[in-house]
Each structure stands twice: as structure tokens, then as C-alpha cells.
Enzyme design. Sequence first.
Site, PDB file in Angstrom:
ATOM      1  CB  SER A  33      -0.892  -0.014   1.239  1.00 43.71           C
ATOM      2  OG  SER A  33      -1.690  -1.169   1.229  1.00 43.71           O
ATOM      3  CD  GLU A  62       1.269  -1.938   4.619  1.00 47.13           C
ATOM      4  OE1 GLU A  62       0.889  -1.078   3.826  1.00 47.13           O
ATOM      5  OE2 GLU A  62       1.868  -1.648   5.665  1.00 47.13           O
ATOM      6  CB  THR A 112       6.421   3.635  -3.128  1.00 43.93           C
ATOM      7  OG1 THR A 112       6.663   4.800  -2.330  1.00 43.93           O
ATOM      8  CG2 THR A 112       7.665   3.276  -3.883  1.00 43.93           C
ATOM      9  CB  ALA A 128       9.347   1.029   4.407  1.00 45.33           C
ATOM     10  CG  ASP A 129       5.703   4.765   6.933  1.00 44.85           C
ATOM     11  OD1 ASP A 129       5.407   5.302   5.857  1.00 44.85           O
ATOM     12  OD2 ASP A 129       4.931   4.022   7.554  1.00 44.85           O
ATOM     13  CG  ASP A 136       4.210  -2.587   1.301  1.00 40.17           C
ATOM     14  OD1 ASP A 136       3.847  -1.438   1.008  1.00 40.17           O
ATOM     15  OD2 ASP A 136       3.682  -3.255   2.215  1.00 40.17           O
ATOM     16  CE  LYS A 167       8.940   7.365   2.756  1.00 41.77           C
ATOM     17  NZ  LYS A 167       8.220   6.366   2.053  1.00 41.77           N
TER      18      LYS A 167
END
Length: 235
Positions: A44, A121, A47, A101-102, A99, A139
Site C-alpha cells: 500500500s 502488509e 510507491t 516503508a516509512d 511495498d 526513509k
Amino acid sequence: MDWNSSLIKNLEWSDKIINLAGKQKVADEIAAKVKDGDILGVGSGSTSYLALIAIANRIREEKLNVKAIPTSLEISMFCSKLGVPLTTLYENKPDWLFDGADEVDPNNSLIKGRGGAMFKEKLLIASSEVSYIIVDDSKMVPKLCTNFPIPVEVFPQALLYVERELRALGADSLALRPAKGKDGPVITENGNIILDCMFDEVGHSLERDIKSITGVIESGLFIGYNLHILMASNT
Ligand code: 5RP
């Protein structure tokens, strides 16, 4: 028969996508990995959305037989819009997943869940043979909890018990994630609420310790997973 509706057809990413050129480059790299017959776990966020567009283009142009297992309602709607067929974990195991990432630390541990989808996820990352995580420079952090809190999905009635236990694990600031477009807290796709927690120290056992609290569904902390980090840079 057709619904004669443009709601799904006209869906667009709701925010400005930062570092678009860099993310687009990695999206194309991800799309190039797709093989006929693949079952893909689809992450989600913006990206993942860009990578999904690139994959959908290949599916359409090369008539590939590919199916997706989405990690959120958001990305499942984009799969529908883009004509990417869906399947479920009942029917298939993902060959691989992509996926965003933060935060990513030097050991490739992650914080995810800005979009509130960390339970599915994590389930899909755990279920996939190979996982690609696409991030840009912003990130990469020297230690987790530099810019983002760890999101913890909590069964609503367990809120205060879980708060006490998280503080005992060292959470020094906790916030109930507020909804946008609804009064009150965010309600996850699983009917739960989210506590965003900052920790001074993220030790090796913290993911397991958080998960062992009764009432915690899952956290957005990923420690020690076998992940391939793909860097999106603008250069
Ligand atoms: C959603 C996520 C996203 O993967 C993460 O927030 C990255 O999003 P973006 O690609 O938009 O920066 O974990 O729950």
C-alpha cells in the site's frame, strides 16, 4: 453487465507523490521482474501504487496471466481500476511482494503503517517467498522512531490495557490516530484502532514484545525480516 459508474475508473492518488521520478524508475524495475503466472503481493501507499501502474501496463501489453493479493482496500480498488486480477490467500501463496516503508534502519528493519494497513502488509510479507521494499533517501534513518512512530493496531476495548503495557515496554509518547473525514479515531479495515507510539530505543525483541500484549492485533515494526531494499533516487 456494467455498473455505469466512474467511481473506480476515476480513482487517483489522493496526495502529491514526492520524489516521483525516482519512484517511477524503481516502479519500472519492479515491473520488469514480473513473469507470466506470478502471484503478487501488492503493498500500500504511493510507491506501491506507481509500481502497480507499471505492472498493469505490462499485463495489458504482454497479455500476462498475473494475479494480485492486495494489502489494503485502497490498493485493491487500484487493482480493479487498472485491470489487475485479484486473488486471495485462501487460493494462492504470493511468489513475491512489493511495498513501501516509512523508515528503514541500517539493519533493514522497518517501520510501516502510515496508511494503517500494517496487519495485512505484515501478513503478506510473511507469506511471500521474496519481498521488495521500495524507499527513497528520506526513509533511511540511523535508528527507528527518528521521524515516524510505531503504529500499533489495537482491539478497541483493549485500548487502556494496551497503553499501560506499551508504556511498560518504554513507549514515551502515545497518540490515538485521529481519522480524517470522520469524527473520532481511525478505524482500520479490521475494525480496530491505532496507537502511534514513539520509543527512545527500539530493541531487537520489541516487535515480539508488542505483539505479545493481549489486545494488540499487529504493529508496523519489522525486525529481522528477509527484505530486499530498493532505493529510489532522483539521480
Ligand atoms: C502503508 C505503508 C506504506 O507502504 C508506507 O507508508 C509508504 O508509503 P509511501 O510509499 O506513500 O511513502 O506502510 O501502511
